[in-house]
Design an enzyme around this catalytic site. Structure first.
Site, short mmCIF file in Angstrom:
data_model
loop_
_atom_site.label_atom_id
_atom_site.label_comp_id
_atom_site.label_asym_id
_atom_site.label_seq_id
_atom_site.Cartn_x
_atom_site.Cartn_y
_atom_site.Cartn_z
N GLU A 180 -58.13 31.32 8.51
CA GLU A 180 -58.49 30.40 9.59
C GLU A 180 -57.23 29.79 10.17
O GLU A 180 -56.28 29.49 9.42
CB GLU A 180 -59.39 29.29 9.06
CG GLU A 180 -60.72 29.80 8.56
CD GLU A 180 -61.62 28.66 8.12
OE1 GLU A 180 -62.38 28.17 8.95
OE2 GLU A 180 -61.53 28.25 6.95
N LYS B 81 -73.78 36.80 9.55
CA LYS B 81 -72.87 37.35 10.57
C LYS B 81 -73.22 38.82 10.82
O LYS B 81 -73.49 39.57 9.88
CB LYS B 81 -71.41 37.22 10.10
CG LYS B 81 -70.91 35.77 10.16
CD LYS B 81 -69.44 35.68 9.86
CE LYS B 81 -69.00 34.24 9.69
NZ LYS B 81 -68.60 33.58 10.92
N LYS C 74 -56.58 27.78 5.26
CA LYS C 74 -56.60 27.04 6.52
C LYS C 74 -55.20 27.07 7.12
O LYS C 74 -54.22 27.23 6.42
CB LYS C 74 -56.97 25.58 6.25
CG LYS C 74 -58.27 25.38 5.53
CD LYS C 74 -59.42 25.37 6.50
CE LYS C 74 -60.73 25.03 5.80
NZ LYS C 74 -61.89 25.44 6.58
N HIS D 235 -68.70 32.35 0.37
CA HIS D 235 -68.51 33.39 1.39
C HIS D 235 -67.76 34.62 0.86
O HIS D 235 -68.19 35.75 1.06
CB HIS D 235 -67.75 32.84 2.59
CG HIS D 235 -68.34 31.59 3.17
ND1 HIS D 235 -69.69 31.36 3.21
CD2 HIS D 235 -67.77 30.49 3.73
CE1 HIS D 235 -69.92 30.18 3.78
NE2 HIS D 235 -68.77 29.63 4.10
C1 BG6 Z 1 -67.64 26.80 6.06
C2 BG6 Z 1 -66.50 26.07 5.40
O1 BG6 Z 1 -68.61 27.16 5.11
O2 BG6 Z 1 -67.15 27.96 6.69
C3 BG6 Z 1 -65.43 25.72 6.41
O3 BG6 Z 1 -66.99 24.87 4.80
C4 BG6 Z 1 -65.00 26.96 7.15
O4 BG6 Z 1 -64.32 25.11 5.77
C5 BG6 Z 1 -66.20 27.72 7.71
O5 BG6 Z 1 -64.14 26.57 8.19
C6 BG6 Z 1 -65.78 29.05 8.29
O6 BG6 Z 1 -66.86 29.63 8.97
P1 BG6 Z 1 -66.65 30.63 10.19
O7 BG6 Z 1 -68.02 31.09 10.52
O8 BG6 Z 1 -66.02 29.81 11.28
O9 BG6 Z 1 -65.74 31.70 9.71
#
Ligand code: BG6
Length: 489
Positions: free
Chosen positions: A217, A183, A336, A241
């Protein structure tokens, strides 16, 4: 602003699982955008490999449909699309059997002097079998391998997976993707820290009160219930992450911006994380699961698992046992179905030691440096300033705000998707933004005891979809006299 485009060397990229979701949503659209920007050299090939016994033409049609659906409309120029589709070829391959491998070998043999990349866009259960067959068919030598999470579900399984890969591919040719490292703002965090002199002297426990890392999210678990219910937020987001974001925030300056120099420093952070074990897990973590009163759009419904104990939200407090960070907690949270999609790293500085202003002037707040990953990539530094106008000295907090598009004076700045950048880095042979084996294993070694403790813990606390998570997450902060930042878009 003119982008400085560095063309990639001539390559053959083989995508296993080429007809699957990752390939359709991310890889093909990403590669198309790079091609459109002139970064893919003439003659470079993208070979789809999957079980379906379709021909190259049918694969191109599927790819065209994927681009129509997932590439932005503004870039769908017929000429660029046609040129990209001409690069595509397809080999039906049975990844766990013998069928199709000789066909793939023959296609690759047409150009065996190129950079060769195998992208495994398939489940981890296929990594070992594919590696074995690549070796058996003489295709692995000198080639690069790209894999992605889930890289195990605990330390033992991650080691096992890494061993299967290592039997065929030397670590210098393995690219483990964590798409957060691709990113734009994550890379900017490194530029901010290591290309500006003003932050480094303050970047330590003497000046920083605490750090909050949030990846919130608004979406639920979509159609991935089966995978997600076995993973949960700890494995799905924190192990990779969030810990990667923590590493980049906390690491010592590497001597050079080079793969092993950067990864050595990240590894030291992972190894210095204070363990959270046994009873401490209850004190330093909070788990939640979204559940609406009417049960519709509840986690159980989405996962298709009644009475699931899997967490869709986790918050935790950790510390890094080093001279630099001793006394500065790091709080992480992710979930989530929260109020908004918002990811940021907030570095909260200590308050000034003494106020020279009278109480009527108002409170002096902390300076907060916020690195926003999404939406609206940018950096904000909140400062205390005098409220403009007459009426004496009144202090207010105001942001020094820099959205990248705004600061660079461009209205059409397109920030490349993480996959675009990462796939090109593989082709260029730059491992800086990829996780090394020891990093992945160190992250699992830290996560494992937390997961073990959560087995014995009460079920995750319910939270309303659209909220900021369970009440229990507030406790983590309140017990330290701090509070979470708002989750807002
Ligand atoms: C993924 C996860 O690695 O990253 C997902 O498995 C998650 O559950 C996603 O929604 C989030 O990625 P981004 O780039 O949309 O923030």
């Amino acid at each position: 602003m003119s982008a400085r485009i560095i063309p990639a060397p001539l390559f053959d990229l083989v995508i296993f699982g080429a007809t699957g979701d990752l390939s359709r949503r991310k890889l093909l659209p990403g590669l198309f955008q790079r091609d459109r920007d002139g970064q893919l050299p003439e003659g470079a090939r993208i070979l789809g490999a999957a079980r379906s016994k379709i021909g190259a033409e049918a694969f191109r049609e599927q790819a065209a449909a994927a681009l129509a659906e997932f590439a932005p409309e503004s870039v769908q120029e017929p000429e660029a699309l046609a040129r990209f589709l001409r690069r595509l070829d397809y080999c039906p391959v049975d990844v766990t059997g013998e069928a199709g491998w000789s066909g793939l070998a023959a296609t690759l043999a047409e150009h065996d002097d190129r950079v060769r990349v195998f992208y495994l866009a398939v489940g981890p259960g296929f990594f070992g079998p594919i590696c074995e067959r690549l070796a058996a068919n003489g295709l692995a030598e000198g080639a690069r391998l790209v894999v992605e999470k889930p890289l195990g579900h605990d330390l033992a399984s991650a080691r096992d997976l890494n061993n299967q890969i290592a039997r065929v591919f030397d670590e210098s040719r393995v690219y483990r993707i964590d798409h957060y490292l691709g990113k734009e703002t994550v890379q900017n965090l490194m530029a901010l820290r290591f290309a500006n002199a003003m932050f480094e002297p303050l970047w330590n426990a003497r000046h920083i009160d605490h750090v909050q890392i949030t990846v919130a999210e608004s979406g639920g678990i979509g159609g991935r219930g089966e995978y997600y219910d076995r993973a949960g937020a700890m494995r799905d987001m924190v192990q990779n992450h969030l810990l990667q974001l923590l590493c980049l925030t906390a690491m010592e300056p590497p001597a050079r911006f080079e793969p092993d120099a950067v990864r050595d420093e990240k590894l030291k952070v992972l190894r210095a994380l204070a363990p959270i074990e046994g009873r401490e897990a209850m004190k330093f973590t909070a788990r939640g699961q979204y559940r609406s009163r009417d049960a519709i759009s509840s986690y159980w419904e989405d996962a298709g698992v009644r009475d699931s104990h899997t967490e869709s939200f986790v918050a935790l407090k950790t510390s890094i046992d080093t001279w630099r960070w001793s006394g500065t907690p790091f709080y992480l949270r992710t979930g989530k179905r929260l109020r908004a999609r918002m990811s940021e790293i907030a570095v909260v500085f200590k308050e000034p030691p003494h106020s020279i202003f009278p109480p009527e002037a108002g409170m002096i707040g902390s300076n907060v440096l916020v690195i926003r990953l999404q939406p609206d990539e940018g950096v904000t530094l909140s400062m205390t300033v005098k409220e403009p106008g007459p009426g004496g000295m009144r202090l207010i907090s105001a942001p020094l705000d820099m959205t990248f598009a705004g600061a660079l004076g461009v209205t059409d700045l397109r920030l490349p998707d993480a996959y675009e950048r990462l796939v090109l880095d593989v082709i260029r042979g730059d491992q800086t933004l990829f996780m090394r084996r020891d990093e992945v294993e160190a992250a699992w070694a830290w996560i494992d005891p937390i997961l073990a403790a959560s087995q014995a813990a009460p079920r995750p606390a319910p939270y309303d979809p659209g909220s900021a998570g369970p009440e229990d997450a507030l406790r983590l902060m309140h017990q330290d006299g701090r509070r979470w930042r708002e989750i807002e878009a």
